[in-house]
Each structure stands twice: as C-alpha cells, then as structure tokens.
Write a protein that holds these residues in place. Structure first.
Motif, PDB file in Angstrom:
ATOM      1  N   PHE A   1     -26.131 -41.964 -24.910  1.00  0.00           N
ATOM      2  CA  PHE A   1     -27.230 -40.875 -24.205  1.00  0.00           C
ATOM      3  C   PHE A   1     -26.703 -39.597 -24.160  1.00  0.00           C
ATOM      4  N   GLY A   2     -25.745 -39.391 -25.058  1.00  0.00           N
ATOM      5  CA  GLY A   2     -25.247 -37.919 -24.903  1.00  0.00           C
ATOM      6  C   GLY A   2     -24.851 -37.364 -23.637  1.00  0.00           C
ATOM      7  N   VAL A   3     -24.209 -38.092 -22.927  1.00  0.00           N
ATOM      8  CA  VAL A   3     -23.452 -37.690 -21.393  1.00  0.00           C
ATOM      9  C   VAL A   3     -22.108 -37.643 -21.806  1.00  0.00           C
ATOM     10  N   GLY A   4     -21.658 -37.764 -22.732  1.00  0.00           N
ATOM     11  CA  GLY A   4     -20.047 -38.006 -22.807  1.00  0.00           C
ATOM     12  C   GLY A   4     -19.178 -36.986 -21.965  1.00  0.00           C
ATOM     13  N   PHE A   5     -19.549 -35.931 -21.947  1.00  0.00           N
ATOM     14  CA  PHE A   5     -18.657 -34.722 -21.399  1.00  0.00           C
ATOM     15  C   PHE A   5     -18.493 -35.032 -19.831  1.00  0.00           C
ATOM     16  N   TYR A   6     -19.688 -35.771 -19.129  1.00  0.00           N
ATOM     17  CA  TYR A   6     -19.482 -35.688 -17.867  1.00  0.00           C
ATOM     18  C   TYR A   6     -18.634 -37.218 -17.472  1.00  0.00           C
ATOM     19  N   SER A   7     -17.917 -37.921 -18.159  1.00  0.00           N
ATOM     20  CA  SER A   7     -17.051 -38.988 -18.034  1.00  0.00           C
ATOM     21  C   SER A   7     -15.917 -38.463 -17.582  1.00  0.00           C
ATOM     22  N   ALA A   8     -15.669 -36.963 -17.709  1.00  0.00           N
ATOM     23  CA  ALA A   8     -14.301 -36.518 -17.283  1.00  0.00           C
ATOM     24  C   ALA A   8     -14.324 -36.491 -15.636  1.00  0.00           C
ATOM     25  N   PHE A   9     -15.500 -36.810 -15.113  1.00  0.00           N
ATOM     26  CA  PHE A   9     -15.601 -36.925 -13.537  1.00  0.00           C
ATOM     27  C   PHE A   9     -15.147 -38.419 -13.132  1.00  0.00           C
ATOM     28  N   ILE A  10     -15.054 -39.158 -13.961  1.00  0.00           N
ATOM     29  CA  ILE A  10     -14.389 -40.541 -13.710  1.00  0.00           C
ATOM     30  C   ILE A  10     -13.054 -40.443 -13.097  1.00  0.00           C
ATOM     31  N   VAL A  11     -12.157 -39.518 -13.687  1.00  0.00           N
ATOM     32  CA  VAL A  11     -10.749 -39.603 -13.238  1.00  0.00           C
ATOM     33  C   VAL A  11     -10.504 -37.907 -12.495  1.00  0.00           C
ATOM     34  N   ALA A  12     -11.255 -37.251 -12.619  1.00  0.00           N
ATOM     35  CA  ALA A  12     -10.866 -35.904 -12.100  1.00  0.00           C
ATOM     36  C   ALA A  12     -11.993 -35.520 -11.099  1.00  0.00           C
ATOM     37  N   ASP A  13     -11.137 -34.806  -9.991  1.00  0.00           N
ATOM     38  CA  ASP A  13     -12.205 -34.412  -9.018  1.00  0.00           C
ATOM     39  C   ASP A  13     -12.184 -32.688  -9.147  1.00  0.00           C
ATOM     40  N   LYS A  14     -12.059 -32.173 -10.395  1.00  0.00           N
ATOM     41  CA  LYS A  14     -12.530 -30.754 -10.740  1.00  0.00           C
ATOM     42  C   LYS A  14     -12.161 -30.820 -12.141  1.00  0.00           C
ATOM     43  N   VAL A  15     -13.378 -30.135 -12.692  1.00  0.00           N
ATOM     44  CA  VAL A  15     -12.994 -30.074 -14.220  1.00  0.00           C
ATOM     45  C   VAL A  15     -13.200 -28.478 -14.657  1.00  0.00           C
ATOM     46  N   THR A  16     -12.268 -27.825 -15.339  1.00  0.00           N
ATOM     47  CA  THR A  16     -12.487 -26.266 -15.861  1.00  0.00           C
ATOM     48  C   THR A  16     -12.719 -26.432 -17.370  1.00  0.00           C
ATOM     49  N   VAL A  17     -13.678 -25.461 -17.894  1.00  0.00           N
ATOM     50  CA  VAL A  17     -13.944 -25.562 -19.245  1.00  0.00           C
ATOM     51  C   VAL A  17     -13.767 -24.094 -19.475  1.00  0.00           C
ATOM     52  N   LEU A  18     -12.683 -23.653 -20.561  1.00  0.00           N
ATOM     53  CA  LEU A  18     -12.637 -22.381 -21.196  1.00  0.00           C
ATOM     54  C   LEU A  18     -13.053 -22.420 -22.415  1.00  0.00           C
ATOM     55  N   THR A  19     -13.915 -21.616 -23.039  1.00  0.00           N
ATOM     56  CA  THR A  19     -14.336 -21.684 -24.257  1.00  0.00           C
ATOM     57  C   THR A  19     -14.814 -20.350 -24.911  1.00  0.00           C
ATOM     58  N   LYS A  20     -14.682 -20.227 -26.125  1.00  0.00           N
ATOM     59  CA  LYS A  20     -14.865 -18.835 -26.725  1.00  0.00           C
ATOM     60  C   LYS A  20     -15.407 -19.394 -28.322  1.00  0.00           C
ATOM     61  N   ARG A  21     -16.651 -18.808 -28.588  1.00  0.00           N
ATOM     62  CA  ARG A  21     -17.178 -18.963 -30.038  1.00  0.00           C
ATOM     63  C   ARG A  21     -16.542 -18.448 -31.242  1.00  0.00           C
ATOM     64  N   ALA A  22     -16.467 -19.193 -32.273  1.00  0.00           N
ATOM     65  CA  ALA A  22     -15.786 -18.403 -33.481  1.00  0.00           C
ATOM     66  C   ALA A  22     -16.074 -17.325 -33.857  1.00  0.00           C
ATOM     67  N   ASP A  23     -17.356 -17.024 -33.408  1.00  0.00           N
ATOM     68  CA  ASP A  23     -18.235 -15.638 -33.831  1.00  0.00           C
ATOM     69  C   ASP A  23     -18.521 -14.813 -33.033  1.00  0.00           C
ATOM     70  N   SER A  24     -17.512 -14.938 -31.702  1.00  0.00           N
ATOM     71  CA  SER A  24     -17.984 -14.031 -30.741  1.00  0.00           C
ATOM     72  C   SER A  24     -16.434 -13.425 -30.106  1.00  0.00           C
ATOM     73  N   ASP A  25     -16.490 -12.316 -29.419  1.00  0.00           N
ATOM     74  CA  ASP A  25     -15.179 -11.750 -28.502  1.00  0.00           C
ATOM     75  C   ASP A  25     -15.198 -12.349 -27.294  1.00  0.00           C
ATOM     76  N   GLU A  26     -16.456 -12.718 -26.679  1.00  0.00           N
ATOM     77  CA  GLU A  26     -16.487 -13.070 -25.339  1.00  0.00           C
ATOM     78  C   GLU A  26     -16.189 -14.654 -25.033  1.00  0.00           C
ATOM     79  N   ALA A  27     -15.511 -14.885 -23.913  1.00  0.00           N
ATOM     80  CA  ALA A  27     -14.991 -16.126 -23.654  1.00  0.00           C
ATOM     81  C   ALA A  27     -15.660 -16.501 -22.235  1.00  0.00           C
ATOM     82  N   VAL A  28     -15.831 -17.812 -21.853  1.00  0.00           N
ATOM     83  CA  VAL A  28     -16.624 -18.222 -20.668  1.00  0.00           C
ATOM     84  C   VAL A  28     -15.742 -19.250 -19.985  1.00  0.00           C
TER      85      VAL A  28
END
Length: 622
Positions: free
Chosen positions: A122-149
């Motif tokens: 059902f396309g909700v695989g990312f949320y499985s992180a919360f099975i073992v984590a009480d906090k999740v941090t995501v750091l990402t930057k697109r290949a064609d961009s200089d801005e990170a989020v």
C-alpha cells in the motif's frame, strides 16, 4: 529559518498509532522497507541520468550505506540516489498519497503477521521506521538542487520541516531507536537482515566495520536476474519478488530466462498468489519493470505484456533497446513486439505447467485472476485455443467451484450430444435455478454455468472447441425435441395452435413470437433469444453502461404439459386469459433475473388469480 510544524492527515495519524503500538510482531521488516525505498531512489537517478548525465556528477558509485551510533542510539540508512525537494518531502512523508491509506486501514484484520505483509503493497513502507524508532529524522537533497531539507517526527500527530545543509545528493533516514529495540544497533543483526531480505539488490549495501573502519559490502551487489539460475535458491527468487511487488505472500510460480541471438534480453516473471487491492482501478498503470543494459528505465512498461496478463510481475532487461527509450518509442517497436510475443508464450507455458502439475495452485490462481485471463479470449486471437484450455468453469455437474475444463467436458459428452452447452447468468444460484436447464438435465447433458460479466464476450468469440460448437441453452435454435417431430408433438402443436396465437397477440409489444417449448419440463414458461440477436443479459449490460444498442424482443416458450399452460388453453376470452398470459410472461422475466415493467400490476394480477377473482383464476383453483 525556523522549523515549520505540520499536522499529519487524520489517516496518517491513525496508521502511525498502529505502527507504534500494535501492528507488527516481525519488527525487522522496517529495514527491508527502508532499503527498498533507497534502492528505488537510486534507480530513479539512474533513469534520469541517461538523459542528464550531469546529475551523477563525480559521485558515480551508487550505493546504500548503513551507519550505527550506539552512543546516540541511532541507525542511519543513507543513499546517493535522486533525493527529494521540499515539495516531494511533504508529498511523500507528510501524507500517504493516492488511495492507499484508507484501503490499507480497511484491510487490517488484527492478525499481526498478516498485517505486516500489507505494508509495502500500500505504499506506506517509510512509516515502518516507527516500529523501532521513537523519532525519525530525514535529511535529503535532490540531485538537481542546492537546497537540502530536514524532516523530523516522533510519529504522533505532527512533523517539522526546515531548510538544512547537505553536501551530497540523496537521502539519509536517521532512526532514533527505542530502548526496547537496541538489538537493531548490533552489526551482526543488521547483516543478517540485509542478507535475508535484500541480498538481491543490484547495488552495494555497505556498513562501516567498527574494527577496521572500512566499509564492508553486506549483499551480493549484483542484480539477481543477471546471476546464473544455478546460484539462486527459491528463497532468493521469493525475496526478490517481495522487493519488486511489495507483496509478501510467496508467488505461485516464476520463470527466469536469458535469451541470446537475434534478440538479447533477460526476463524474470512471476505469477502472484493473490490479486492486488487495485486490480480493477482503471487509472492504475500496469506492466513489468523495464531495464536496458541493467539501467532502470521504467517501473511499469505496459507495452511488454497484453492487458489480460496485467497480473504478471517481474522485469525485462534488454540489450537491444536504446537507453533513452520512451513509452512512445515502445509502441509499435518491432523489438518490443518480438519480446512481448515471447513473454506471452513464457507466461502461458508457466500456467500450463501449473495447471498440469500443481492443480491446487492453479485453482488458487484461477480464483484470483481467472476473470482477467478470460479477457485474452476476446483480445488475443493467436492464443485463443491455448487460453480456452486454461479456462475453468462451473457446470450443472460441478457448481461449487469452477473446476471444469472444456477438454474434460468434451470427453464426457454423451454420444448423442452435438454441442457444448452453456448458460450465462448474473449469479451461480440464478443459473442453477434457470428453467432453461430443465430439458438438458433430463437428457443428461452437462451445461456450463457462466456468471462473470466477461463471459458474454468470451462465448461471442469462442465459437467452438475441439470441433464442438458452443451453444447457449437460452437460444431459440437449441432444440432438444429431435430433428423430426413425433406424432405426439404434431398433435400437441395442433391442440395449442390457437392459444399460442392468442398469447402472441396479447403480448405482441413485448415478445417477438410465442411457441411451445422442448426444453421445459417443470416450469410453465421461459424467454429465449433469437439466434442472431444479442442475449437478454448482454442487452441489459449495455443498457446499464448507457450504451445504445438495438434491443431484440425475446421469444416466449410455453410448456404444454404444465397445469398453468393447460389452464390457459382452457380459459375463455377476456380478462382472465390476458391475466394468465401476463403472469406467464412475468414469471419468465423474473426467472431471467430481469426487471418487471409493472411490478405492482403483476402482483395485483397474481393476487386476483390466486384468490379466484377472475374466470381464469377460478379455473386455476378448480
């Protein structure tokens, strides 16, 4: 800029509560899902880099890295794939897109193991992180961009979003592991999970060795389909199926083939054990994955298999197509057409083999996908005979489950039976109760009972099988009375000649004609279609779809030996005769599953007859 706080959508909050508090007994699947997402991100970069090589820059070694920090209690899954923009982070992590969330929640049963198998589908695989984590941090930057989020959440009701700094492209998912789940900070535990679930992924999954301080590759790092079949186990194939399909139920069958010669390609095709939740969603794209020289090109290349095989999962890796191939170039491409033809043959070979050697598995397949496969009987003329042999039907001798093959039906036909008989109906119960079957049952002729909507088109295209014509028992041309009339039938026709004429006149606006029946033994009347007319059920289906088709009047058949028809013959002129004629016509309509034109009038007329308030009613009660 300060962090922005965003609320999760209601369904996402509900899903996260289930993830955190109640869903999974098999916690290790979180790593499989996050690694699978990272692999997808790398595949997307490979695809885009075909037309935009600058996206790769100097970092051309594509990989997934796992990092542990026991002191901080964190596990990081990092890829150097395409990365995400701010808008993509909100779309992919802030909400559960499409209609997947609601259907996922509706599918939960409380059985933890079964629920665990639903997550990726059902396309909700990312949320499985919360099975073992009480906090999740995501750091990402697109290949064609200089801005990170930077995205962060504790999995409750909200998440924060803020600009950040990141030197390289791609995504890092940082899990702040719960105290009770510290086992997932042990290198040996992670290595075991990777080798069990992700060994097939065609890029290195690395982990930093704490002693040597060198990166160690945990998986084979070779695309599974490029490896010799002799090296692969059933578990390898099943794990790879899970990776590409997000279906955690083992497939029923698979075929792995490398073709060399005029065409060079490798195919790995699977037959699932169950239909996906969106099988009948018209907006959902279908098809197998397409690779060119091991470079991912598209996720669902519908051009490689016909629509009636849309349940097949797997991939094709071609050496003959250009890397910049598009959907437009795939259409009508001679190489693609040759590959498609070969793939169809491979799938049908798989189904033939399953039907012969594993009938229980084939019965499971037919239950899930039989209706879809039948579409090929209409669309694929070249393979119609093969598909006909693969079809399974219910019949008057086997109506519990569809197990009857056309070959078995023909083999047990009585010598005097000339055709394969069938009846279409909306339900199996309606088919079994149809008056059209009475004469066939009396003669010991088996009748196929067809209740899928597609069956009307199937029998319109499959005219014969092994030299035996297919004939509907609801057609006017089917006559069980023999080629020549007996003296008794001749006399019967004379006795009822006048009543047939009178009934035809009374119902002339609704029936083409009236005649005595050779197929009825218990019921007083039935409706049949002319030999060149659309069946009554097919006409109804066109009407329901809003299609304008010429509607043919049915033929009313009467059972001359039924007391009601005999009473009709003996009834006098006037209202009583018309009431009985209307009653017989209405009963025949109801037996077809059709709607009465005037239900209230039918009930009133029936009550009058039952209570003897008309001359015909008094005759009926006498």
């Amino acid at each position: 800029m300060s962090a922005e706080k965003h609320e999760f959508q209601a369904e996402t909050r509900q899903l996260l509560r289930l993830m955190i508090h109640s869903l999974y007994s098999n916690k290790e699947i979180f790593l499989r899902e996050l690694v699978s997402n990272a692999s997808d991100a790398v595949d997307k970069l490979r695809f885009l880099a075909v037309s935009s090589p600058a996206l790769l820059g100097e970092d051309t070694e594509l990989r997934i890295d796992l990092s542990l920090d026991k002191a901080a209690g964190t596990l990081t899954i990092k890829d150097n794939g395409i990365g995400m923009s701010r808008e993509e982070v909100i779309e992919n992590l802030g909400t559960i897109a499409k209609s997947g969330t609601k259907k996922f929640l509706e599918s939960l049963t409380g059985e933890q193991q079964k629920d665990a198998q639903l997550i990726g589908q059902f396309g909700v695989g990312f949320y499985s992180a919360f099975i073992v984590a009480d906090k999740v941090t995501v750091l990402t930057k697109r290949a064609d961009s200089d801005e990170a989020v930077r995205w962060e959440s504790e999995g409750e009701g909200s998440y924060t979003l803020e600009p950040s700094f990141k030197l390289d492209r791609g995504t890092e998912v940082i899990l702040h592991v719960r105290e009770d789940d510290k086992e997932f900070l042990e290198p040996m535990r992670l290595q075991h999970i990777i080798r069990r679930y992700s060994d097939h992924i065609g890029l290195p999954i690395r982990m930093l060795d704490e002693d040597s301080k060198e990166w160690e590759t945990l998986n084979q790092a070779r695309a599974l389909w490029t490896r010799p079949k002799s090296e692969l186990t059933d578990e390898d194939y099943q794990n790879f199926y899970t990776h590409i399909s997000h279906d955690h139920e083992a497939p029923l069958a698979w075929t792995h083939q490398k073709v060399e010669g005029n065409l060079e390609y490798t195919s790995l095709l699977y037959i699932p054990a169950r239909a996906p939740f969106d099988m009948w969603d018209r907006d959902q794209s279908r098809g197998v994955q397409l690779y060119v020289k091991r470079v991912f090109i598209m996720d669902k290349a519908a051009e490689l298999l016909p629509p009636y095989l849309r349940f097949v999962r797997g991939l094709v890796d071609s050496s003959d197509l250009p890397l910049n191939v598009s959907r437009e170039l795939l259409q009508g491409n001679r190489t693609v057409e040759k590959i498609k033809s070969a793939l169809v043959k491979r799938v049908l070979d798989m189904l033939d083999d399953m039907a012969e050697k594993k009938p229980e598995d084939y019965a499971k397949f037919w239950q899930a996908f039989g209706v879809v496969l039948k579409e090929g009987m209409v669309d694929d003329v070249a393979n119609r005979d093969r598909l006909a042999k693969l079809c399974r039907f219910s019949s008057t001798t086997q109506s519990v489950t569809p197990e009857v093959t056309l070959a078995a039906y023909v083999a047990r036909m009585p010598a005097e039976q000339e055709a394969i008989y069938f009846l279409t109906a909306d339900t199996l119960a309606a088919a079994n109760a149809s008056p059209h079957l009475e004469g066939f049952r009396k003669r010991g002729f088996e009748v196929l009972l067809l209740t899928d909507r597609i069956d009307e088109w199937v029998v319109s295209n499959l005219h014969e099988f092994e030299g035996k014509k297919l004939e509907s028992v609801a057609r006017a041309g089917v006559d069980l009375g023999g080629k020549e009339e007996t003296p008794e039938q001749v006399q019967q026709n004379k006795d009822f000649e006048e009543v047939v004429t009178r009934v035809a006149k009374a119902l002339e606006s609704r029936v083409e004609s009236v005649r005595l029946s050779s197929r009825l033994t218990e019921s007083p009347s039935c409706l049949v279609s002319g030999d060149n007319a659309l069946s009554q059920r097919l006409q109804k289906m066109f009407q329901q779809a809003g299609e304008k088709v010429p509607l043919a009047k049915p033929i009313l058949e009467l059972n001359a030996e039924h007391p009601l028809v005999i009473r009709l013959r003996d009834a006098g002129e006037g209202e009583g005769f018309v009431d009985l004629a209307e009653l017989l016509y209405g009963q025949a309509l109801l037996a077809e599953g059709a709607q009465l034109e005037d239900p209230a009038g039918f009930v009133k007329r029936l009550n009058k007859l039952i209570l003897g308030q008309t001359e015909a009613g008094r005759i009926l009660l006498s």
